[in-house]
Design a protein around this motif. Structure first.
Motif, PDB file in Angstrom:
ATOM      1  N   VAL A 165     -29.312  -6.886 -56.520  1.00  0.00           N
ATOM      2  CA  VAL A 165     -30.411  -6.241 -55.789  1.00  0.00           C
ATOM      3  C   VAL A 165     -31.480  -7.291 -55.504  1.00  0.00           C
ATOM      4  O   VAL A 165     -31.862  -8.065 -56.387  1.00  0.00           O
ATOM      5  CB  VAL A 165     -31.011  -5.078 -56.605  1.00  0.00           C
ATOM      6  N   MET A 166     -31.957  -7.329 -54.249  1.00  0.00           N
ATOM      7  CA  MET A 166     -33.050  -8.205 -53.869  1.00  0.00           C
ATOM      8  C   MET A 166     -34.367  -7.419 -53.946  1.00  0.00           C
ATOM      9  O   MET A 166     -34.510  -6.375 -53.286  1.00  0.00           O
ATOM     10  CB  MET A 166     -32.857  -8.743 -52.451  1.00  0.00           C
ATOM     11  N   ASN A 167     -35.298  -7.931 -54.763  1.00  0.00           N
ATOM     12  CA  ASN A 167     -36.596  -7.276 -54.906  1.00  0.00           C
ATOM     13  C   ASN A 167     -37.552  -7.845 -53.866  1.00  0.00           C
ATOM     14  O   ASN A 167     -37.746  -9.061 -53.790  1.00  0.00           O
ATOM     15  CB  ASN A 167     -37.156  -7.493 -56.309  1.00  0.00           C
ATOM     16  N   VAL A 168     -38.150  -6.957 -53.068  1.00  0.00           N
ATOM     17  CA  VAL A 168     -39.002  -7.391 -51.959  1.00  0.00           C
ATOM     18  C   VAL A 168     -40.410  -6.861 -52.167  1.00  0.00           C
ATOM     19  O   VAL A 168     -40.609  -5.680 -52.502  1.00  0.00           O
ATOM     20  CB  VAL A 168     -38.442  -6.884 -50.614  1.00  0.00           C
ATOM     21  N   LYS A 169     -41.375  -7.753 -51.986  1.00  0.00           N
ATOM     22  CA  LYS A 169     -42.789  -7.379 -52.045  1.00  0.00           C
ATOM     23  C   LYS A 169     -43.526  -8.128 -50.951  1.00  0.00           C
ATOM     24  O   LYS A 169     -43.424  -9.348 -50.851  1.00  0.00           O
ATOM     25  CB  LYS A 169     -43.377  -7.723 -53.411  1.00  0.00           C
ATOM     26  N   SER A 170     -44.221  -7.351 -50.109  1.00  0.00           N
ATOM     27  CA  SER A 170     -44.980  -7.930 -48.979  1.00  0.00           C
ATOM     28  C   SER A 170     -44.081  -8.781 -48.092  1.00  0.00           C
ATOM     29  O   SER A 170     -44.463  -9.858 -47.634  1.00  0.00           O
ATOM     30  CB  SER A 170     -46.160  -8.760 -49.501  1.00  0.00           C
ATOM     31  N   GLY A 171     -42.858  -8.308 -47.885  1.00  0.00           N
ATOM     32  CA  GLY A 171     -41.928  -9.005 -46.997  1.00  0.00           C
ATOM     33  C   GLY A 171     -41.256 -10.213 -47.599  1.00  0.00           C
ATOM     34  O   GLY A 171     -40.515 -10.921 -46.914  1.00  0.00           O
ATOM     35  N   GLN A 172     -41.476 -10.521 -48.894  1.00  0.00           N
ATOM     36  CA  GLN A 172     -40.884 -11.675 -49.550  1.00  0.00           C
ATOM     37  C   GLN A 172     -39.976 -11.222 -50.693  1.00  0.00           C
ATOM     38  O   GLN A 172     -40.275 -10.258 -51.401  1.00  0.00           O
ATOM     39  CB  GLN A 172     -41.990 -12.593 -50.110  1.00  0.00           C
ATOM     40  N   ILE A 173     -38.854 -11.939 -50.879  1.00  0.00           N
ATOM     41  CA  ILE A 173     -37.949 -11.643 -51.987  1.00  0.00           C
ATOM     42  C   ILE A 173     -38.522 -12.293 -53.243  1.00  0.00           C
ATOM     43  O   ILE A 173     -38.646 -13.527 -53.319  1.00  0.00           O
ATOM     44  CB  ILE A 173     -36.537 -12.171 -51.702  1.00  0.00           C
ATOM     45  N   THR A 174     -38.855 -11.479 -54.248  1.00  0.00           N
ATOM     46  CA  THR A 174     -39.512 -12.007 -55.451  1.00  0.00           C
ATOM     47  C   THR A 174     -38.540 -12.629 -56.438  1.00  0.00           C
ATOM     48  O   THR A 174     -38.941 -13.429 -57.277  1.00  0.00           O
ATOM     49  CB  THR A 174     -40.308 -10.884 -56.139  1.00  0.00           C
ATOM     50  N   ASN A 175     -37.257 -12.266 -56.369  1.00  0.00           N
ATOM     51  CA  ASN A 175     -36.275 -12.834 -57.311  1.00  0.00           C
ATOM     52  C   ASN A 175     -35.313 -13.791 -56.630  1.00  0.00           C
ATOM     53  O   ASN A 175     -34.192 -13.985 -57.085  1.00  0.00           O
ATOM     54  CB  ASN A 175     -35.507 -11.710 -58.010  1.00  0.00           C
ATOM     55  N   ILE A 176     -35.745 -14.418 -55.525  1.00  0.00           N
ATOM     56  CA  ILE A 176     -34.852 -15.307 -54.770  1.00  0.00           C
ATOM     57  C   ILE A 176     -34.452 -16.529 -55.588  1.00  0.00           C
ATOM     58  O   ILE A 176     -33.345 -17.067 -55.442  1.00  0.00           O
ATOM     59  CB  ILE A 176     -35.525 -15.746 -53.446  1.00  0.00           C
ATOM     60  N   LEU A 177     -35.336 -16.958 -56.533  1.00  0.00           N
ATOM     61  CA  LEU A 177     -35.016 -18.150 -57.329  1.00  0.00           C
ATOM     62  C   LEU A 177     -33.937 -17.870 -58.374  1.00  0.00           C
ATOM     63  O   LEU A 177     -33.448 -18.808 -59.011  1.00  0.00           O
ATOM     64  CB  LEU A 177     -36.274 -18.676 -58.010  1.00  0.00           C
TER      65      LEU A 177
END
Length: 568
Positions: free
Chosen positions: A233-245
């Protein structure tokens, strides 16, 4: 580009006119002019073929003009050619709340025009001429442009692009570079002027820049830490993926490659001037080796998916010759079992997978006369359906569970297909385009959620495989399962058709386990008063019980129980 092609044609026409108008005596005593047209297979090499360029085997075609000096051994030549290498496209990747897809901004191929000039050397043996050439010049390069992006499903509307993880970073789509070309040509004379030839050469670009422009092909990508799977699951906040790293390195890496290829082709050439001087035959006293065409060769056949160009495994291939069939199953690289030391003759290659036959491919006696010890053929299988590759796993730890029965249901017409996962816990189904499916485990003592699979929105020319993991649990006493995808209309308790399909799978579980007793409950949302929601929850649970009773399940095997409301 058009001006360049017109310039090359003008040079060729001028050379032909000059050659036709000069006296024969000059042509006979001095050097001869020859004009060649050729084309064939162009095979990329190195990083240009592999991880950076991803260039596939393509084709090339061109013209050459060679003016020999007196004695017809040394000369100067001009070569103009076009090369096309399509690139291997990227597969789409699906995860729990989105997907990864690639957008191609232009035609996904490398297209180059090469102009070069340099010395040529020729030696003759009767009707045979052997030529070697070395050229230098300019390569007019055309690069593909693409961006691979991560899309996350929005609450409403289409998926939203949130991150570009792989893209081309060329300063220009069309540029130039210095190039070198070297090769060999073997000709067979059909008369005084006309000859056929085979040719092999190597072409590569040199240098990092040409003038102010970069001469190399650049890509920029974020290196993977961990592959994204169907359950991530990709977590998105304000249009940005918060767990991309969790999945990619923080900083991108830029890589580059130059163009290089080996080219093998056939051609025809016309030589202007006097008659060929054919040397007197030399008596042969030694025993001659058998011609190359009499030597047995290996036959290697590869089957590919026509729409994506991907190699296909699990295809039944049959290579037939004189009533004898060589049958095998293609491996992970799409290769049939190689036939070693095949005798010269005619062969027919057929391929079948999922009940669909590919268009047959023929191997003729002339294939045995060509250079090389292996006859290589490709056969293309064209099944418009997608392939679902599933895996039955234990729900709590994803460990593989082989030998589990599965049922796939087409949501539009309720038709079913069944399959048992193999020793590797794999199962494979074919999915129609633009269709929705449900899949569930079907085995006594086991339970799985009803998973949904859809091919809507997928492009068959870019995607062949759809993946799925089906979690399976044991039916132990006291175990609680929350059935997924049972939905009710607002303020209603009636069973909708989509919920009915989920309950039908529960019906199958109860039929396979006749001693199983269950407790059914239903949630409501946070709207409405507590007393009202409790009544609605009870009504929904009773509606599910009544549905199953109507399908033949004894009422005393089920209990309907309301549950507290849930926040939405």
């Amino acid at each position: 580009m058009k001006k360049l092609i017109l310039m090359v044609m003008a040079v060729v026409l001028s050379s032909l006119t000059w050659a036709q108008n000069r006296p024969d005596s000059t042509a006979s005593n001095g050097g001869r002019l020859q004009v060649s047209a050729f084309g064939g297979l162009s095979m990329p090499l190195g990083k240009y073929k592999n991880e950076i360029g991803r260039a596939k085997n393509g084709y090339f075609a061109g013209l050459a003009i060679d003016q020999y000096f007196k004695g017809n051994k040394w000369g100067i030549g001009l070569d103009a050619r076009f090369l096309n290498h399509e690139m291997r496209k990227f597969d789409s990747v699906f995860f729990a709340n989105g997907h990864i897809a690639t957008a191609y901004k232009n035609h996904p191929s490398f297209q180059h025009i090469a102009l070069s000039v340099g010395p040529t050397y020729k030696v003759g043996f009767g009707k045979l001429d052997f030529e070697a050439f070395l050229r230098g010049g300019v390569l007019f390069e055309g690069f593909p442009q693409y961006t691979q992006s991560i899309y996350v499903n929005a609450a409403s509307g289409p998926p939203v692009k949130t991150f570009d993880n792989y893209y081309t970073s060329n300063s220009k789509e069309k540029t130039k570079s210095w190039m070198g070309l070297g090769g060999l040509r073997l000709s067979y004379g059909l008369g005084d002027h006309l000859a056929l030839f085979v040719q092999a050469d190597y072409l590569r670009a040199f240098g990092k820049s040409f003038g102010s422009d970069s001469s190399e092909f650049y890509i920029t990508r974020y290196s993977e830490k961990k592959a994204i799977t169907a359950t991530d699951v990709m977590n998105v906040k304000s249009g940005q993926i918060t767990n991309i790293l969790d999945f990619y390195e923080e900083k991108p890496v830029t890589q580059k490659t130059f163009v290089q290829a080996v080219n093998v082709g056939l051609g025809i050439k016309y030589t202007f001037g006097g008659k060929r001087k054919i040397a007197a035959p030399v008596p042969v006293t030694k025993t001659l080796a058998p011609p190359a065409s009499a030597v047995p060769k290996d036959i290697l056949v590869v089957v590919k998916d026509r729409q994506t160009g991907l190699a296909l495994s699990g295809v039944t291939l049959k290579i037939s010759h004189k009533g004898v069939d060589h049958t095998s199953i293609s491996n992970a690289e799409g290769q049939a079992e190689r036939i070693k030391g095949a005798e010269k003759g005619s062969y027919q290659v057929t391929a079948v997978k999922n009940g669909i036959a590919a268009e047959p491919v023929a191997i003729t006696a002339s294939d045995f006369d060509k250079a090389g010890n292996v006859i290589y053929k490709e056969i293309y299988h064209d099944d418009p359906r997608f392939t679902l590759i599933g895996e039955t796993v234990r729900a709590n730890d994803n460990a593989k569970l082989p030998g589990i029965g599965t049922v796939l249901t087409n949501a539009s017409n309720s038709t079913n297909m069944t399959q048992i996962s193999d020793a590797e816990a794999k199962f494979v189904y074919q999915l129609e385009q633009q269709s929705d499916y449900n899949i569930v485990a079907n085995q006594a003592g086991k339970f799985s959620q009803t998973e949904s699979v859809s091919t809507k929105g997928l492009d068959r020319s870019k995607t062949l495989y759809v993946t799925l993991k089906l979690g399976v649990s044991n039916l132990d006493a006291g175990t609680v399962f929350v059935l997924k995808n049972i939905h009710y209309d607002f303020d209603k308790s009636n069973i909708r058709p989509d919920a009915g399909r989920i309950l039908d799978n529960l019906l199958n579980v109860m039929s396979q386990n006749p001693t199983l007793k269950i407790e059914l409950s239903s949630h409501t949302d946070s709207r409405g008063k507590d007393a009202y929601n409790l009544r609605l929850s009870q009504q929904r649970a009773e509606a599910a019980v009544n549905y199953l009773v109507g399908k033949g399940v004894a009422r005393d095997r089920m209990v309907a129980k309301d549950m507290e409301k849930q926040d939405c």
